[in-house]
Write a protein that holds these residues in place. Structure first.
Motif, mmCIF file in Angstrom:
data_model
loop_
_atom_site.group_PDB
_atom_site.id
_atom_site.type_symbol
_atom_site.label_atom_id
_atom_site.label_comp_id
_atom_site.label_asym_id
_atom_site.label_seq_id
_atom_site.Cartn_x
_atom_site.Cartn_y
_atom_site.Cartn_z
ATOM 1 N N LYS A 21 0.836 -1.298 0.163
ATOM 2 C CA LYS A 21 0.094 -0.578 -0.238
ATOM 3 C C LYS A 21 1.028 0.740 0.043
ATOM 4 O O LYS A 21 0.391 2.259 0.476
ATOM 5 N N ALA A 24 1.666 3.944 2.893
ATOM 6 C CA ALA A 24 0.736 3.984 4.200
ATOM 7 C C ALA A 24 0.280 4.372 5.303
ATOM 8 O O ALA A 24 -0.161 2.997 5.385
ATOM 9 N N GLY A 61 1.626 8.794 2.491
ATOM 10 C CA GLY A 61 1.303 9.469 2.986
ATOM 11 C C GLY A 61 -0.090 8.663 4.021
ATOM 12 O O GLY A 61 0.450 7.911 4.303
ATOM 13 N N LEU A 130 -7.205 16.804 -2.271
ATOM 14 C CA LEU A 130 -7.793 16.019 -1.948
ATOM 15 C C LEU A 130 -8.715 16.956 -1.521
ATOM 16 O O LEU A 130 -9.855 15.902 -0.993
#
Ligand code: COA
Length: 254
Positions: A21, A24, A61, A130
């Motif tokens: 991932k 993250a 992030g 975002l």
């Protein structure tokens, strides 16, 4: 383990280890790091701390699924505790960035004392993309380190930028070939670990003291906006679009 914490010769290494991932960060990962940083603060055998990623990726992030399903809101959230831990760390923080650093993957670097990056590393602060706003006091620290317009470009457009630019902005000390960054950062941390801890502690606190209060306040102020924005339709659309692998459509919002 999604976060690996290792100790060797006075250096604690905190490694992101969720490569499937893109590293993250979930709430559980923040909590593991908070626990490690709190331990490091009181454990006299830890004299420097290194953050690193896994091969080819530093950190994508905050986990966007966490943002959708259990948005971290308020001072008690593990992300805010993590920000308090890195912004208040008394011991030297060193970062090794050998890959993409997105969102908090980049903003955490603003709290590190020494930052080394692969010449192929990339950085981005896609908060507005975002439907969010800056965190980790980056709205205060990035203009300060890189100048207002450079920071505005990164924080308002949210586009990725390369390692040379990060170095030019002032928050990366040195660029190295990707295969050498981790070892170099660790060697720099080992040098720090061999110096008198009290001298480093006083030096760091003298450099940080003047800004400490405003950084603390900025983290809180940003978090109020961020928490609200996480629940707003713009961010929901952005997160959904990410997982549906399409571009978000913000035209429906004023
Ligand atoms: N949260 C949750 N999952 C994430 C993630 C994140 N922040 N970043 C990446 N992933 C997941 C992807 O959903 C994908 O999962 P899947 O294999 O189950 O589909 C996997 O990690 C690989 O990501 P992918 O986008 O295919 O890798 P890439 O090499 O093409 O791109 C990034 C890497 C980091 C540039 C890209 O993943 C990205 O932009 N991530 C989101 C970054 C972000 O917006 N972070 C929040 C900032 S506040």
């Amino acid at each position: 383990m999604d976060i690996l914490v290792e100790r060797a010769e006075g250096v604690m290494t905190i490694a992101f280890n969720r490569p499937d991932k893109k590293n993250a960060i979930t709430a559980a990962m923040y909590q593991t790091m908070v626990d490690a940083l709190n331990e490091a603060q009181t454990d006299t055998s830890v004299r420097a701390i290194v953050f690193r990623g896994s091969p080819g990726i530093f950190c994508a992030g905050n986990d966007l699924e966490d943002f959708m399903k259990s948005p971290p809101i308020g001072e008690e959230s593990s992300v805010i505790q993590f920000l308090r831990a890195i912004s208040g760390a008394e011991k030297p923080l060193v970062a090794s960035v050998a890959g993409a650093a997105v969102g908090i993957g980049t903003t955490l670097l603003l709290h590190c004392d020494l930052v080394y990056a692969a010449d192929s590393a990339s950085f981005s602060l896609p908060f507005t993309q975002l439907g969010l706003c800056p965190e980790a006091a980056s709205s205060l620290l990035l203009p300060r380190v890189g100048g207002y317009q450079a920071a505005a470009e990164k924080l308002m457009l949210g586009e990725a930028f390369d390692a040379k630019e990060a170095q030019r902005m002032g928050f990366v000390n040195r660029l190295l070939p990707a295969a050498e960054v981790d070892a170099f950062a660790l060697a720099q941390a080992a040098k720090l670990a061999a110096l008198p801890a009290s001298s480093l502690r006083v030096t760091k606190s003298l450099m940080k003291r003047a800004a400490h209060h405003e950084i603390h306040t900025q983290i809180s102020d940003e978090a109020v906006h961020f928490g609200k924005m996480l629940l707003a339709p713009e961010a929901r659309e952005a997160f959904k679009a990410f997982f549906e692998k399409r571009k978000p459509d913000f035209r429906q919002f004023d």
